[in-house]
Design a protein around this motif. Structure first.
Motif, PDB file in Angstrom:
ATOM      1  N   GLU A  42     -28.415  11.857   2.007  1.00 46.22           N
ATOM      2  CA  GLU A  42     -26.999  11.907   1.630  1.00 46.22           C
ATOM      3  C   GLU A  42     -26.179  12.667   2.674  1.00 46.22           C
ATOM      4  O   GLU A  42     -25.375  13.545   2.359  1.00 46.22           O
ATOM      5  CB  GLU A  42     -26.831  12.490   0.231  1.00 46.22           C
ATOM      6  CG  GLU A  42     -27.516  11.666  -0.842  1.00 46.22           C
ATOM      7  CD  GLU A  42     -27.347  12.217  -2.231  1.00 46.22           C
ATOM      8  OE1 GLU A  42     -26.608  13.208  -2.430  1.00 46.22           O
ATOM      9  OE2 GLU A  42     -27.969  11.651  -3.161  1.00 46.22           O
ATOM     10  N   VAL A  43     -26.416  12.276   3.935  1.00 50.78           N
ATOM     11  CA  VAL A  43     -25.727  12.864   5.085  1.00 50.78           C
ATOM     12  C   VAL A  43     -25.121  11.713   5.871  1.00 50.78           C
ATOM     13  O   VAL A  43     -25.748  10.657   6.016  1.00 50.78           O
ATOM     14  CB  VAL A  43     -26.723  13.657   5.968  1.00 50.78           C
ATOM     15  CG1 VAL A  43     -26.090  14.075   7.274  1.00 50.78           C
ATOM     16  CG2 VAL A  43     -27.255  14.861   5.216  1.00 50.78           C
ATOM     17  N   ALA A  44     -23.918  11.899   6.397  1.00 57.38           N
ATOM     18  CA  ALA A  44     -23.246  10.846   7.148  1.00 57.38           C
ATOM     19  C   ALA A  44     -24.029  10.468   8.406  1.00 57.38           C
ATOM     20  O   ALA A  44     -24.622  11.335   9.066  1.00 57.38           O
ATOM     21  CB  ALA A  44     -21.839  11.290   7.538  1.00 57.38           C
ATOM     22  N   VAL A  45     -24.018   9.172   8.724  1.00 56.75           N
ATOM     23  CA  VAL A  45     -24.686   8.677   9.929  1.00 56.75           C
ATOM     24  C   VAL A  45     -24.173   9.417  11.162  1.00 56.75           C
ATOM     25  O   VAL A  45     -24.961   9.814  12.036  1.00 56.75           O
ATOM     26  CB  VAL A  45     -24.476   7.144  10.078  1.00 56.75           C
ATOM     27  CG1 VAL A  45     -24.906   6.650  11.449  1.00 56.75           C
ATOM     28  CG2 VAL A  45     -25.220   6.399   8.979  1.00 56.75           C
ATOM     29  N   ASP A  46     -22.859   9.622  11.252  1.00 52.21           N
ATOM     30  CA  ASP A  46     -22.277  10.322  12.405  1.00 52.21           C
ATOM     31  C   ASP A  46     -22.837  11.730  12.553  1.00 52.21           C
ATOM     32  O   ASP A  46     -23.083  12.191  13.673  1.00 52.21           O
ATOM     33  CB  ASP A  46     -20.752  10.397  12.283  1.00 52.21           C
ATOM     34  CG  ASP A  46     -20.073   9.045  12.446  1.00 52.21           C
ATOM     35  OD1 ASP A  46     -20.720   8.099  12.958  1.00 52.21           O
ATOM     36  OD2 ASP A  46     -18.896   8.938  12.056  1.00 52.21           O
ATOM     37  N   ASP A  47     -23.052  12.417  11.428  1.00 58.41           N
ATOM     38  CA  ASP A  47     -23.603  13.773  11.486  1.00 58.41           C
ATOM     39  C   ASP A  47     -25.035  13.756  12.017  1.00 58.41           C
ATOM     40  O   ASP A  47     -25.417  14.615  12.813  1.00 58.41           O
ATOM     41  CB  ASP A  47     -23.573  14.432  10.105  1.00 58.41           C
ATOM     42  CG  ASP A  47     -22.170  14.813   9.666  1.00 58.41           C
ATOM     43  OD1 ASP A  47     -21.277  14.913  10.529  1.00 58.41           O
ATOM     44  OD2 ASP A  47     -21.972  15.013   8.457  1.00 58.41           O
ATOM     45  N   ILE A  48     -25.819  12.783  11.575  1.00 59.81           N
ATOM     46  CA  ILE A  48     -27.197  12.681  12.053  1.00 59.81           C
ATOM     47  C   ILE A  48     -27.207  12.383  13.548  1.00 59.81           C
ATOM     48  O   ILE A  48     -27.968  13.002  14.311  1.00 59.81           O
ATOM     49  CB  ILE A  48     -27.972  11.598  11.275  1.00 59.81           C
ATOM     50  CG1 ILE A  48     -28.074  11.994   9.797  1.00 59.81           C
ATOM     51  CG2 ILE A  48     -29.359  11.379  11.876  1.00 59.81           C
ATOM     52  CD1 ILE A  48     -28.577  10.879   8.893  1.00 59.81           C
ATOM     53  N   GLN A  49     -26.367  11.457  13.978  1.00 58.90           N
ATOM     54  CA  GLN A  49     -26.306  11.117  15.394  1.00 58.90           C
ATOM     55  C   GLN A  49     -25.871  12.309  16.240  1.00 58.90           C
ATOM     56  O   GLN A  49     -26.421  12.541  17.315  1.00 58.90           O
ATOM     57  CB  GLN A  49     -25.383   9.918  15.612  1.00 58.90           C
ATOM     58  CG  GLN A  49     -25.955   8.634  15.054  1.00 58.90           C
ATOM     59  CD  GLN A  49     -24.982   7.480  15.064  1.00 58.90           C
ATOM     60  OE1 GLN A  49     -23.759   7.672  15.015  1.00 58.90           O
ATOM     61  NE2 GLN A  49     -25.510   6.265  15.114  1.00 58.90           N
ATOM     62  N   ALA A  60     -25.360  23.102   6.329  1.00 55.43           N
ATOM     63  CA  ALA A  60     -25.700  22.338   5.126  1.00 55.43           C
ATOM     64  C   ALA A  60     -26.272  20.968   5.496  1.00 55.43           C
ATOM     65  O   ALA A  60     -27.181  20.466   4.826  1.00 55.43           O
ATOM     66  CB  ALA A  60     -24.470  22.180   4.239  1.00 55.43           C
ATOM     67  N   THR A  61     -25.761  20.384   6.559  1.00 55.49           N
ATOM     68  CA  THR A  61     -26.275  19.094   7.035  1.00 55.49           C
ATOM     69  C   THR A  61     -27.704  19.246   7.531  1.00 55.49           C
ATOM     70  O   THR A  61     -28.589  18.457   7.168  1.00 55.49           O
ATOM     71  CB  THR A  61     -25.377  18.540   8.160  1.00 55.49           C
ATOM     72  OG1 THR A  61     -24.072  18.315   7.637  1.00 55.49           O
ATOM     73  CG2 THR A  61     -25.945  17.270   8.756  1.00 55.49           C
TER      74      THR A  61
END
Length: 102
Positions: A42-49, A60-61
Protein backbone atom coordinates in the motif's frame (compact mmCIF):
# COMPACT_ATOMS: atom_id res chain seq x y z
CA UNK A 1 5.28 4.14 27.81
CA UNK A 2 7.95 1.45 27.58
CA UNK A 3 6.01 -0.16 24.74
CA UNK A 4 6.06 3.09 22.76
CA UNK A 5 9.79 3.47 23.35
CA UNK A 6 10.40 -0.14 22.26
CA UNK A 7 8.37 0.38 19.08
CA UNK A 8 10.44 3.46 18.28
CA UNK A 9 13.68 1.52 18.78
CA UNK A 10 12.45 -1.36 16.58
CA UNK A 11 11.43 1.08 13.85
CA UNK A 12 14.87 2.72 13.94
CA UNK A 13 16.51 -0.71 13.62
CA UNK A 14 14.28 -1.62 10.67
CA UNK A 15 15.07 1.69 8.96
CA UNK A 16 18.80 1.18 9.44
CA UNK A 17 18.79 -2.40 8.18
CA UNK A 18 16.51 -2.03 5.13
CA UNK A 19 18.22 -0.39 2.15
CA UNK A 20 17.15 0.48 -1.42
CA UNK A 21 19.32 -2.39 -2.67
CA UNK A 22 17.47 -4.74 -0.31
CA UNK A 23 14.18 -3.58 -1.81
CA UNK A 24 15.30 -4.44 -5.35
CA UNK A 25 16.76 -7.78 -4.23
CA UNK A 26 13.68 -8.71 -2.18
CA UNK A 27 11.36 -7.96 -5.09
CA UNK A 28 13.50 -10.18 -7.30
CA UNK A 29 13.45 -13.00 -4.73
CA UNK A 30 9.66 -12.88 -4.58
CA UNK A 31 9.22 -12.27 -8.30
CA UNK A 32 7.30 -9.05 -7.60
CA UNK A 33 7.09 -6.06 -9.90
CA UNK A 34 7.08 -2.54 -8.52
CA UNK A 35 3.34 -2.48 -9.16
CA UNK A 36 2.75 -5.67 -7.17
CA UNK A 37 4.86 -4.38 -4.27
CA UNK A 38 2.85 -1.16 -4.42
CA UNK A 39 -0.38 -3.13 -3.99
CA UNK A 40 1.04 -5.44 -1.32
CA UNK A 41 2.59 -2.68 0.80
CA UNK A 42 0.00 0.00 0.00
CA UNK A 43 2.78 2.36 -1.10
CA UNK A 44 2.72 4.50 -4.24
CA UNK A 45 4.69 3.21 -7.24
CA UNK A 46 6.50 6.57 -7.45
CA UNK A 47 7.65 6.24 -3.83
CA UNK A 48 9.04 2.76 -4.46
CA UNK A 49 10.84 3.93 -7.59
CA UNK A 50 12.33 6.91 -5.72
CA UNK A 51 13.44 4.67 -2.85
CA UNK A 52 15.05 2.12 -5.19
CA UNK A 53 16.81 5.00 -6.97
CA UNK A 54 18.29 5.89 -3.55
CA UNK A 55 16.31 9.10 -3.22
CA UNK A 56 14.67 10.23 0.00
CA UNK A 57 11.26 8.89 0.94
CA UNK A 58 9.28 9.11 4.17
CA UNK A 59 10.25 6.76 6.98
CA UNK A 60 6.67 5.44 6.97
CA UNK A 61 7.15 4.37 3.35
CA UNK A 62 10.38 2.55 4.12
CA UNK A 63 8.82 0.82 7.09
CA UNK A 64 5.79 -0.27 5.08
CA UNK A 65 8.08 -1.84 2.48
CA UNK A 66 10.35 -3.51 5.03
CA UNK A 67 7.44 -4.87 7.07
CA UNK A 68 5.69 -6.22 3.95
CA UNK A 69 8.80 -8.12 2.93
CA UNK A 70 9.31 -9.37 6.48
CA UNK A 71 5.73 -10.67 6.43
CA UNK A 72 6.83 -12.78 3.45
CA UNK A 73 9.60 -14.31 5.58
CA UNK A 74 12.53 -12.14 4.49
CA UNK A 75 15.10 -10.65 6.85
CA UNK A 76 17.54 -7.80 6.25
CA UNK A 77 21.03 -7.08 7.55
CA UNK A 78 23.29 -4.24 6.39
CA UNK A 79 25.85 -5.37 3.83
CA UNK A 80 24.11 -8.67 3.02
CA UNK A 81 21.47 -9.77 0.52
CA UNK A 82 18.04 -10.47 2.02
CA UNK A 83 17.67 -13.87 3.60
CA UNK A 84 14.78 -16.08 4.56
CA UNK A 85 13.68 -16.59 8.16
CA UNK A 86 14.30 -20.02 9.59
CA UNK A 87 11.29 -22.29 9.52
CA UNK A 88 11.14 -24.14 12.87
CA UNK A 89 9.06 -26.95 11.34
CA UNK A 90 11.67 -27.55 8.65
CA UNK A 91 14.34 -27.75 11.34
CA UNK A 92 12.44 -30.58 13.05
CA UNK A 93 12.24 -32.57 9.82
CA UNK A 94 14.83 -35.29 9.20
CA UNK A 95 17.60 -33.51 7.28
CA UNK A 96 18.00 -36.35 4.77
CA UNK A 97 14.30 -36.06 3.84
CA UNK A 98 14.51 -32.36 3.00
CA UNK A 99 14.42 -31.39 -0.66
CA UNK A 100 17.49 -29.17 -0.30
CA UNK A 101 19.65 -31.91 1.22
CA UNK A 102 22.67 -32.70 -0.94
Amino acid sequence: MASLAMNHILERIALFQFTPTHCVQARAMLGWSVEQLSREAEVAVDDIQRFEAQQDVADATRLALAYRFEAQGLVFFPGFAPGRKLNPQAMQQNVAERGDFA
